[in-house]
Design a protein around this motif. Structure first.
Motif, PDB file in Angstrom:
ATOM      1  N   GLY A  45       7.467  77.078  98.549  1.00  0.00           N
ATOM      2  CA  GLY A  45       8.319  77.292  99.904  1.00  0.00           C
ATOM      3  C   GLY A  45       7.590  76.404 100.940  1.00  0.00           C
ATOM      4  N   GLU A  46       7.478  76.652 102.160  1.00  0.00           N
ATOM      5  CA  GLU A  46       6.633  76.091 103.181  1.00  0.00           C
ATOM      6  C   GLU A  46       5.502  76.610 103.586  1.00  0.00           C
ATOM      7  OE1 GLU A  46       9.576  74.883 106.427  1.00  0.00           O
ATOM      8  OE2 GLU A  46       8.061  75.585 107.767  1.00  0.00           O
ATOM      9  N   ALA A  47       5.527  77.999 104.050  1.00  0.00           N
ATOM     10  CA  ALA A  47       4.334  78.583 104.388  1.00  0.00           C
ATOM     11  C   ALA A  47       4.628  80.072 104.659  1.00  0.00           C
ATOM     12  CB  ALA A  47       3.747  78.018 105.703  1.00  0.00           C
ATOM     13  N   PRO A  48       3.672  80.954 104.396  1.00  0.00           N
ATOM     14  CA  PRO A  48       3.539  82.402 104.577  1.00  0.00           C
ATOM     15  C   PRO A  48       4.333  82.603 105.959  1.00  0.00           C
ATOM     16  CG  PRO A  48       1.614  81.769 103.753  1.00  0.00           C
ATOM     17  CD  PRO A  48       1.864  80.543 104.160  1.00  0.00           C
ATOM     18  N   GLY A  49       5.100  83.696 106.049  1.00  0.00           N
ATOM     19  CA  GLY A  49       5.543  84.136 107.251  1.00  0.00           C
ATOM     20  C   GLY A  49       4.873  85.567 107.666  1.00  0.00           C
ATOM     21  N   GLU A  52       4.486  87.959 104.713  1.00  0.00           N
ATOM     22  CA  GLU A  52       3.494  87.400 103.367  1.00  0.00           C
ATOM     23  C   GLU A  52       2.170  87.333 104.080  1.00  0.00           C
ATOM     24  OE1 GLU A  52       6.364  85.830 104.705  1.00  0.00           O
ATOM     25  OE2 GLU A  52       7.874  86.079 102.877  1.00  0.00           O
ATOM     26  N   PRO A  58       3.467  85.898  98.378  1.00  0.00           N
ATOM     27  CA  PRO A  58       4.742  85.236  98.753  1.00  0.00           C
ATOM     28  C   PRO A  58       6.110  85.781  98.890  1.00  0.00           C
ATOM     29  CG  PRO A  58       4.280  84.627  96.479  1.00  0.00           C
ATOM     30  CD  PRO A  58       3.393  85.630  96.847  1.00  0.00           C
ATOM     31  N   PHE A  59       6.963  84.891  99.776  1.00  0.00           N
ATOM     32  CA  PHE A  59       8.289  85.576  99.670  1.00  0.00           C
ATOM     33  C   PHE A  59       8.676  87.185  99.499  1.00  0.00           C
ATOM     34  CE2 PHE A  59       8.784  80.913  98.892  1.00  0.00           C
ATOM     35  CZ  PHE A  59       9.489  80.510 100.036  1.00  0.00           C
ATOM     36  N   ALA A  63      13.273  86.043 103.611  1.00  0.00           N
ATOM     37  CA  ALA A  63      13.691  84.930 103.003  1.00  0.00           C
ATOM     38  C   ALA A  63      13.237  85.462 101.677  1.00  0.00           C
ATOM     39  CB  ALA A  63      12.830  83.893 103.085  1.00  0.00           C
ATOM     40  N   SER A  85       3.680  78.437  98.104  1.00  0.00           N
ATOM     41  CA  SER A  85       4.024  77.729  99.042  1.00  0.00           C
ATOM     42  C   SER A  85       3.342  76.572  99.438  1.00  0.00           C
ATOM     43  CB  SER A  85       4.370  78.399 100.635  1.00  0.00           C
ATOM     44  OG  SER A  85       5.130  79.445 100.442  1.00  0.00           O
ATOM     45  N   HIS A 167      15.795  75.994 102.023  1.00  0.00           N
ATOM     46  CA  HIS A 167      14.765  77.150 101.832  1.00  0.00           C
ATOM     47  C   HIS A 167      15.711  78.328 102.116  1.00  0.00           C
ATOM     48  CE1 HIS A 167      11.609  79.797 103.311  1.00  0.00           C
ATOM     49  NE2 HIS A 167      10.959  78.975 103.004  1.00  0.00           N
TER      50      HIS A 167
HETATM   51  N1  URA Z   1       8.689  81.217 103.442  1.00  0.00           N
HETATM   52  C1  URA Z   1       7.902  80.407 102.650  1.00  0.00           C
HETATM   53  O1  URA Z   1       8.144  79.295 102.810  1.00  0.00           O
HETATM   54  N2  URA Z   1       6.761  80.801 102.035  1.00  0.00           N
HETATM   55  C2  URA Z   1       6.606  82.211 101.928  1.00  0.00           C
HETATM   56  O2  URA Z   1       6.014  82.796 101.251  1.00  0.00           O
HETATM   57  C3  URA Z   1       7.583  83.298 102.635  1.00  0.00           C
HETATM   58  C4  URA Z   1       8.520  82.587 103.487  1.00  0.00           C
END
Ligand code: URA
Length: 193
Positions: A45-49, A52, A58-59, A63, A85, A167
């Motif tokens: 993925g891109e980055a924790p939200g 997370e 993660p995730f 999402a 991510s 995504h």
């Molecule tokens: N979006 C992401 O790209 N990574 C995550 O862990 C959560 C949301």
């Protein structure tokens, strides 16, 4: 197997202690990733939200719920794949990753990919896709043009398949787009036989 676990433990500690960019100041938890270290399929993925960052996994937010549904759609269990991510720390207010953050943090992602050695890499969203395409020498593309397509890369360990995907957050904001994601996930199912 034990050796892989040991190596991931050491790498996880390294990631958790990272202070290379300013995100360490605002994070609650580092989100290293989770799943099977012998996974054939890796999702990036891109980055924790927010969720997370709070849980260190993660995730696990909205999402994440979509990702779980998509995995279920193709009978894949979360525990049989590896999920991480591009960035391991949450950017404040979920802003997009900065080039410098990607530069530092992707060193960890590179180590995770080497360790897990997946047969299929699915970058989720354009940030992860751009990084993975560049890493494997593919020309940069728009995700809207190449989502769900299979890119085959010859490596010393055989053919690595890269499947860029939208995504899952895409389907949170535009629920009708889930059908596109479902179709694209079916491509993974076909390859994973
Ligand atoms: N979006 C992401 O790209 N990574 C995550 O862990 C959560 C949301």
């Amino acid at each position: 197997m034990k050796e892989k676990e040991e190596k991931m433990k050491i790498l996880s500690k390294e990631i958790e202690n990272c202070r290379k960019c300013a995100l360490f100041k605002t994070r609650n938890n580092v989100v290293v990733g989770e799943g099977n270290l012998n996974a054939k399929i890796m999702f990036i993925g891109e980055a924790p939200g927010f969720n997370e960052d709070m849980q260190g996994k993660p995730f696990v937010g909205k999402a994440g719920r979509v990702l779980n549904e998509l995995l279920k759609h193709i009978n894949l269990k979360r525990e049989n794949v590896y999920i991480t991510s591009l960035l391991k720390c949450r950017p404040p207010n979920n802003r997009k990753p900065l080039p410098q953050e990607i530069k530092y943090c992707s060193e960890f992602l590179n180590k995770q990919i080497s360790l897990i050695n997946p047969k299929i890499i699915c970058p989720l969203g354009s940030y992860a896709m751009n990084f993975i395409f560049k890493k494997y020498g593919l020309d940069s593309k728009k995700i809207s043009e190449v989502h769900g397509r299979v890119f085959r890369i010859p490596t010393l360990n055989g053919i690595l398949k890269i499947i860029p995907l939208f995504h899952p957050a895409f389907a949170v904001y535009y629920p009708d787009k889930k059908t596109i994601l479902m179709k694209d996930f079916e491509v993974i199912k076909k390859l994973n036989k």
